[in-house]
Design a protein around this motif. Structure first.
Motif, PDB file in Angstrom:
ATOM      1  N   MET A  83     100.900  67.675  23.773  1.00  0.00           N
ATOM      2  CA  MET A  83     100.532  66.893  22.962  1.00  0.00           C
ATOM      3  C   MET A  83     100.812  64.520  23.476  1.00  0.00           C
ATOM      4  O   MET A  83     101.540  64.492  23.025  1.00  0.00           O
ATOM      5  CB  MET A  83     100.929  67.188  20.967  1.00  0.00           C
ATOM      6  N   ASN A  84      99.322  64.469  23.164  1.00  0.00           N
ATOM      7  CA  ASN A  84      99.877  63.044  23.137  1.00  0.00           C
ATOM      8  C   ASN A  84      99.663  62.611  21.659  1.00  0.00           C
ATOM      9  O   ASN A  84      99.668  62.254  21.097  1.00  0.00           O
ATOM     10  CB  ASN A  84      98.779  62.690  24.421  1.00  0.00           C
ATOM     11  N   ALA A  85     100.716  61.078  22.713  1.00  0.00           N
ATOM     12  CA  ALA A  85     100.703  59.875  21.125  1.00  0.00           C
ATOM     13  C   ALA A  85      99.574  59.566  19.741  1.00  0.00           C
ATOM     14  O   ALA A  85      99.588  59.804  19.321  1.00  0.00           O
ATOM     15  CB  ALA A  85     101.363  59.017  21.623  1.00  0.00           C
ATOM     16  N   SER A  86      98.630  60.118  20.255  1.00  0.00           N
ATOM     17  CA  SER A  86      97.423  59.425  19.610  1.00  0.00           C
ATOM     18  C   SER A  86      96.986  60.157  18.744  1.00  0.00           C
ATOM     19  O   SER A  86      97.240  59.967  17.131  1.00  0.00           O
ATOM     20  CB  SER A  86      96.138  58.898  20.589  1.00  0.00           C
ATOM     21  N   LEU A  87      97.017  61.627  18.990  1.00  0.00           N
ATOM     22  CA  LEU A  87      97.267  62.855  18.650  1.00  0.00           C
ATOM     23  C   LEU A  87      98.039  63.480  17.612  1.00  0.00           C
ATOM     24  O   LEU A  87      97.846  63.344  16.159  1.00  0.00           O
ATOM     25  CB  LEU A  87      97.236  64.566  19.216  1.00  0.00           C
ATOM     26  N   VAL A  88      99.402  62.990  18.085  1.00  0.00           N
ATOM     27  CA  VAL A  88     100.257  62.453  17.536  1.00  0.00           C
ATOM     28  C   VAL A  88     100.473  61.647  16.138  1.00  0.00           C
ATOM     29  O   VAL A  88     100.225  61.722  14.608  1.00  0.00           O
ATOM     30  CB  VAL A  88     102.030  62.779  18.067  1.00  0.00           C
ATOM     31  N   GLY A  89      99.964  60.950  16.233  1.00  0.00           N
ATOM     32  CA  GLY A  89      99.623  59.599  15.452  1.00  0.00           C
ATOM     33  C   GLY A  89      98.913  60.115  14.005  1.00  0.00           C
ATOM     34  O   GLY A  89      98.639  59.468  12.737  1.00  0.00           O
ATOM     35  N   LEU A  90      97.478  60.764  14.806  1.00  0.00           N
ATOM     36  CA  LEU A  90      95.894  61.006  13.947  1.00  0.00           C
ATOM     37  C   LEU A  90      97.081  62.214  12.809  1.00  0.00           C
ATOM     38  O   LEU A  90      97.128  62.383  11.379  1.00  0.00           O
ATOM     39  CB  LEU A  90      95.840  61.761  14.471  1.00  0.00           C
ATOM     40  N   VAL A  91      97.843  63.043  13.264  1.00  0.00           N
ATOM     41  CA  VAL A  91      98.342  63.604  12.290  1.00  0.00           C
ATOM     42  C   VAL A  91      99.859  63.703  11.380  1.00  0.00           C
ATOM     43  O   VAL A  91      99.845  63.766  10.578  1.00  0.00           O
ATOM     44  CB  VAL A  91      99.553  65.471  13.129  1.00  0.00           C
ATOM     45  N   VAL A  92     100.302  62.337  11.821  1.00  0.00           N
ATOM     46  CA  VAL A  92     101.140  62.467  10.657  1.00  0.00           C
ATOM     47  C   VAL A  92     100.731  61.399   9.886  1.00  0.00           C
ATOM     48  O   VAL A  92     100.887  61.483   8.458  1.00  0.00           O
ATOM     49  CB  VAL A  92     101.921  61.945  11.954  1.00  0.00           C
ATOM     50  N   GLY A  93      99.389  60.953   9.756  1.00  0.00           N
ATOM     51  CA  GLY A  93      98.860  60.050   9.502  1.00  0.00           C
ATOM     52  C   GLY A  93      97.926  60.589   8.606  1.00  0.00           C
ATOM     53  O   GLY A  93      98.092  60.275   7.170  1.00  0.00           O
ATOM     54  N   MET A  94      97.362  61.864   9.015  1.00  0.00           N
ATOM     55  CA  MET A  94      97.006  62.258   7.698  1.00  0.00           C
ATOM     56  C   MET A  94      96.889  63.315   6.785  1.00  0.00           C
ATOM     57  O   MET A  94      97.400  63.148   5.797  1.00  0.00           O
ATOM     58  CB  MET A  94      95.892  63.534   8.549  1.00  0.00           C
ATOM     59  N   ALA A  95      99.095  63.332   7.246  1.00  0.00           N
ATOM     60  CA  ALA A  95      99.837  63.635   6.353  1.00  0.00           C
ATOM     61  C   ALA A  95     100.252  64.097   5.376  1.00  0.00           C
ATOM     62  O   ALA A  95     100.260  63.417   4.379  1.00  0.00           O
ATOM     63  CB  ALA A  95     101.129  64.304   6.916  1.00  0.00           C
ATOM     64  N   LEU A  96     100.287  61.579   5.780  1.00  0.00           N
ATOM     65  CA  LEU A  96     101.103  60.549   4.857  1.00  0.00           C
ATOM     66  C   LEU A  96      99.455  60.070   3.930  1.00  0.00           C
ATOM     67  O   LEU A  96     100.365  61.058   2.325  1.00  0.00           O
ATOM     68  CB  LEU A  96     101.631  60.334   5.645  1.00  0.00           C
ATOM     69  N   GLY A  97      98.518  60.466   4.029  1.00  0.00           N
ATOM     70  CA  GLY A  97      97.516  60.332   3.095  1.00  0.00           C
ATOM     71  C   GLY A  97      97.170  61.470   2.519  1.00  0.00           C
ATOM     72  O   GLY A  97      97.115  60.707   1.631  1.00  0.00           O
ATOM     73  N   PHE A  98      97.448  62.801   3.512  1.00  0.00           N
ATOM     74  CA  PHE A  98      97.400  63.949   1.986  1.00  0.00           C
ATOM     75  C   PHE A  98      98.635  63.989   1.101  1.00  0.00           C
ATOM     76  O   PHE A  98      98.479  64.114   0.153  1.00  0.00           O
ATOM     77  CB  PHE A  98      96.938  65.489   2.394  1.00  0.00           C
ATOM     78  N   ALA A  99      99.273  63.508   1.067  1.00  0.00           N
ATOM     79  CA  ALA A  99     101.205  63.620   0.355  1.00  0.00           C
ATOM     80  C   ALA A  99     100.675  62.292  -0.427  1.00  0.00           C
ATOM     81  O   ALA A  99     101.103  62.277  -1.540  1.00  0.00           O
ATOM     82  CB  ALA A  99     101.965  62.812   1.077  1.00  0.00           C
ATOM     83  N   GLY A 100      99.393  60.990  -0.184  1.00  0.00           N
ATOM     84  CA  GLY A 100      99.636  60.058  -1.226  1.00  0.00           C
ATOM     85  C   GLY A 100      98.779  60.194  -2.118  1.00  0.00           C
ATOM     86  O   GLY A 100      98.820  59.766  -3.030  1.00  0.00           O
ATOM     87  N   TRP A 101      97.512  60.854  -1.787  1.00  0.00           N
ATOM     88  CA  TRP A 101      96.593  61.946  -2.973  1.00  0.00           C
ATOM     89  C   TRP A 101      96.808  62.848  -3.811  1.00  0.00           C
ATOM     90  O   TRP A 101      96.949  62.448  -4.497  1.00  0.00           O
ATOM     91  CB  TRP A 101      95.732  62.371  -1.458  1.00  0.00           C
ATOM     92  N   PHE A 102      97.263  64.354  -2.892  1.00  0.00           N
ATOM     93  CA  PHE A 102      98.014  64.979  -4.284  1.00  0.00           C
ATOM     94  C   PHE A 102      99.030  64.792  -5.032  1.00  0.00           C
ATOM     95  O   PHE A 102      99.389  65.144  -5.516  1.00  0.00           O
ATOM     96  CB  PHE A 102      97.618  66.152  -3.222  1.00  0.00           C
ATOM     97  N   GLY A 103     100.123  63.697  -4.164  1.00  0.00           N
ATOM     98  CA  GLY A 103     101.417  64.049  -4.977  1.00  0.00           C
ATOM     99  C   GLY A 103     101.882  62.676  -5.148  1.00  0.00           C
ATOM    100  O   GLY A 103     102.898  62.487  -5.813  1.00  0.00           O
ATOM    101  N   GLY A 104     101.045  60.928  -4.656  1.00  0.00           N
ATOM    102  CA  GLY A 104     101.417  60.276  -5.837  1.00  0.00           C
ATOM    103  C   GLY A 104     102.397  59.502  -4.053  1.00  0.00           C
ATOM    104  O   GLY A 104     102.839  59.800  -3.286  1.00  0.00           O
TER     105      GLY A 104
END
Length: 61
Positions: free
Chosen positions: A1-22
């Motif tokens: 897995m390259n760094a761009s894909l890892v960054g995308l997954v981490v960004g999406m996880a943080l976005g979902f956590a911020g949206w749904f959990g505050g």
């Protein structure tokens, strides 16, 4: 897995956590992600925590 894909997954996880959990969930996910990064890096490179925190430790040996 390259760094761009890892960054995308981490960004999406943080976005979902911020949206749904505050903001608290956002910080928790970010902190656990940082811990996971450190543990994964230590496992990949076969080094101790002291060597990770002090890169010159490996050179002194």
């Amino acid at each position: 897995m390259n760094a761009s894909l890892v960054g995308l997954v981490v960004g999406m996880a943080l976005g979902f956590a911020g949206w749904f959990g505050g903001f608290g969930a956002f910080l928790l996910v970010a902190a656990l992600g940082a811990v996971g990064f450190v543990v994964g890096r230590l496992a990949d490179q076969g080094m101790s925590l002291r060597e990770f925190l002090d890169p010159d430790e490996r050179k002194r040996r």
